[in-house]
Structure formats: C-alpha cells, structure tokens
Scaffold this active site. Structure first.
Site, PDB file in Angstrom:
ATOM      1  N   LYS A   1      19.102 -13.742  44.389  1.00  0.00           N
ATOM      2  CA  LYS A   1      18.266 -13.127  45.367  1.00  0.00           C
ATOM      3  C   LYS A   1      18.103 -13.931  46.576  1.00  0.00           C
ATOM      4  CE  LYS A   1      14.602  -9.599  45.991  1.00  0.00           C
ATOM      5  NZ  LYS A   1      15.200  -8.783  46.692  1.00  0.00           N
TER       6      LYS A   1
ATOM      7  N   ARG B   1      13.170 -13.432  37.748  1.00  0.00           N
ATOM      8  CA  ARG B   1      14.350 -13.317  38.344  1.00  0.00           C
ATOM      9  C   ARG B   1      14.159 -14.448  39.416  1.00  0.00           C
ATOM     10  NH1 ARG B   1      15.729  -7.997  41.316  1.00  0.00           N
ATOM     11  NH2 ARG B   1      14.083  -8.665  42.730  1.00  0.00           N
TER      12      ARG B   1
ATOM     13  N   GLU C   1      26.206  -1.194  45.998  1.00  0.00           N
ATOM     14  CA  GLU C   1      24.787  -1.009  45.820  1.00  0.00           C
ATOM     15  C   GLU C   1      24.464  -0.491  47.439  1.00  0.00           C
ATOM     16  OE1 GLU C   1      22.495  -4.720  44.732  1.00  0.00           O
ATOM     17  OE2 GLU C   1      23.948  -5.906  45.628  1.00  0.00           O
TER      18      GLU C   1
ATOM     19  N   ARG D   1      19.550 -32.017  59.805  1.00  0.00           N
ATOM     20  CA  ARG D   1      20.499 -31.205  59.278  1.00  0.00           C
ATOM     21  C   ARG D   1      21.793 -31.776  58.732  1.00  0.00           C
ATOM     22  NH1 ARG D   1      25.215 -28.499  61.150  1.00  0.00           N
ATOM     23  NH2 ARG D   1      25.345 -26.385  60.498  1.00  0.00           N
TER      24      ARG D   1
ATOM     25  N   TYR E   1      14.095 -15.378  47.599  1.00  0.00           N
ATOM     26  CA  TYR E   1      13.073 -14.436  47.845  1.00  0.00           C
ATOM     27  C   TYR E   1      12.777 -13.375  46.406  1.00  0.00           C
ATOM     28  CZ  TYR E   1      15.507 -10.508  49.645  1.00  0.00           C
ATOM     29  OH  TYR E   1      16.230  -9.063  49.860  1.00  0.00           O
TER      30      TYR E   1
END
Ligand code: PLP
Length: 286
Positions: free
Chosen positions: A150, A51, A182, A100, A32
């Site tokens: 991310k 990114r 962070e 799945r 995301y």
C-alpha cells in the site's frame, strides 16, 4: 482546526510540516493506511496495523512505532478532534536524509517520517450513495507490479478517478490482460445468482482489509464465494456488482461502461453485505 500527529507530537495542522527532502515527497517512498471510525471507534484496526507492517517489510522500511502506541495515537486523535464518523489517514515514509538520492538512506541515521490525521465524515455509514449505487467505467491497469504494497504512489488511481468523473461516472475498474484487477481505491466484485466472484489475492491487487472481512461474513451467511478472475464483459452481464474499501464499506455498482446491471438499481446481495459488514464491524470496533 485539526490536531494532527507528526513524529511523536500532537500539533495543530498548520504547524505540521515535513522536509522538502522527505522521500515520500521526492520518491513516493512511503506507505499508508486508512482506518474508518464509526461511533468514535476504530473499525478493523488490527487488520490495518498488520497490513502496515507487511507493506513496511516488503519495502525494507523500519516501523517507527509499536502497534500498541499506534492504537493509542489513533484513539488520541479521535478524542482530540472529537470524531464520531470519519477516517484516520496514516503515512510512514523512509524519512528525510537531507538530500536527494536514489539509494536508500541508512536507517540508523535517517528516521522514518510518521504522520496521522483525521477526516471527519458525518453520515459515512448512512451514505446516500449506497442507496443509489455507483457507476464505473473500465480503464487499462498500467500500475506497477506490487499493488499488494500500500504505497503512496497514487497518481494513476487519481487519474483513473478523473477519467471516471469526465465520463460522468463515479469510479474506474482497471483491466489487465482482459481481466478486472480492482477499482482505483477499492476491491471489485460481481454477483451471479447467490455467488460472489472476486479476483484472488496476488501481487496484482491490494489485499483489502474490508475484502477479508466481507468475504468472511458472506461465507458465514451461507453465500458462495469464488475467488477467480473475471472479465469486464462478464461483469456487465452479472446480476450485481459492488466494491469494498475501508471508507466506503460495501458499495453497490449499478452501471459499468454505460451498461446498467440488472434493473440498474442496487440488488439484493450488496446492500445485505453492507448491512452485515456495518453491524459486525461496529460490534468489533475498538
Ligand atoms: N484496492 C486499492 C487499490 C485501494 O487503494 C484500496 C483502499 O485504499 C482497496 C483496494 C481497499 O482496501 P481496504 O479495504 O483495506 O480499504
């Protein structure tokens, strides 16, 4: 009602749905980006688009959209939803193969899922929280080893926010091997004198788009930047601390684990960097 973007279509949010077999839902197999909007324009769009590609490449996931079309979708959503200040959330998952399975589906037959939606936040740039500063607690960093990608695996950061909330704080800084990595959704910095100290880029932290811009502006303003590890004890003794992210810009930290920093109010450096960041990034907004 918001108009959102789903797999090529602009539709009302209550008509947008994704398969129960989507790997974003079943496996957190998705990435995301969050881009902020100020004055109806996109902040740091190019950095976020670059990114996004880096995250997709790292996961061997196909990018379903060109960066020109992505810009167009961002702009169209801002226009359709009349956003002046706020954010655009973008997510791409490996799609819904119809069952799945741990094995990745064939990218030739399973299209990635792409979703974007806006979040209107009037007053984002003039946030009262920036005047007051925020309180953080420290927690152990138990996330996986590729925090530079991310991904939508945000359960632990979400738990960290809840731990902070329970402790009467605003956020948590995560600690690994004694050093701060962070914040739950932001990069972390301390200030000593005229020096800004932040952890260097590696697989251990997200390579913040706001971080890159803020460090560049700091250097242009003749501030000294040192990219190195720091401990939570060093942070508690710092003159100032702050965080950066696309949605908070630069936000002063005034308390760590109940210990006030300096006078317990925002210092000189973080508010100045916020001012510079907002000014420069609005100038460059598209
Ligand atoms: N670190 C983490 C873990 C994050 O989730 C984020 C933003 O979501 C950041 C840092 C800041 O990155 P950016 O400045 O690109 O928003």
């Amino acid at each position: 009602m918001r108009i959102v973007y789903l797999n090529g279509a602009y539709i009302p949010e209550n008509e947008a749905s994704v398969s129960i077999f989507d790997r974003g839902f079943l496996m957190a197999d998705g990435v995301y980006e969050v881009t902020s909007i100020l004055g109806g324009k996109l902040i740091d769009f190019e950095g976020h688009a670059l990114r996004l590609q880096r995250s997709l490449d790292a996961l061997d996931m196909r990018n379903p959209i060109t960066s020109e079309d992505l810009l167009e979708v961002h702009r169209e959503l801002v226009r359709l939803n009349e956003i002046d200040e706020g954010m655009i959330y973008l997510q791409i998952t490996r799609g819904a193969p119809g069952d799945r399975d741990f094995v990745f589906p064939d990218p030739e037959t399973t299209e990635p899922t792409i979703v974007l939606f806006t979040q209107s936040k009037p007053g984002l740039a003039n946030s009262p929280a920036a005047q007051k500063g925020m309180k953080v607690i420290s927690i152990e960093d138990i996330r996986w080893g590729r925090r530079d990608i991310k991904t939508v695996q945000l359960l632990y950061p979400s738990m960290g926010k809840m731990m902070a909330k329970k402790a009467g704080a605003d956020d948590a800084w995560m600690i690994e091997d004694g050093f701060v990595t962070e914040g739950t959704s932001n990069n972390a910095y301390i200030v000593k004198g005229n020096k800004i100290i932040t952890r260097a880029l590696s697989h251990d932290i997200l390579h913040g788009i706001t971080r890159a811009a803020v460090l560049r502006f700091a250097q242009e303003a003749q501030m000294e930047v040192e990219e190195r590890n720091f401990t939570i004890d060093e942070a508690k003794e710092a003159d100032e601390a702050f965080i950066t992210s696309a949605s908070t810009f630069v936000m002063p930290v005034v308390e760590i684990d109940g210990v006030p920093l300096g006078a317990g109010v925002p210092g000189r450096v973080a508010p100045r960097l916020r001012e510079i960041y907002l000014e420069e990034s609005m100038k460059a907004a598209i």
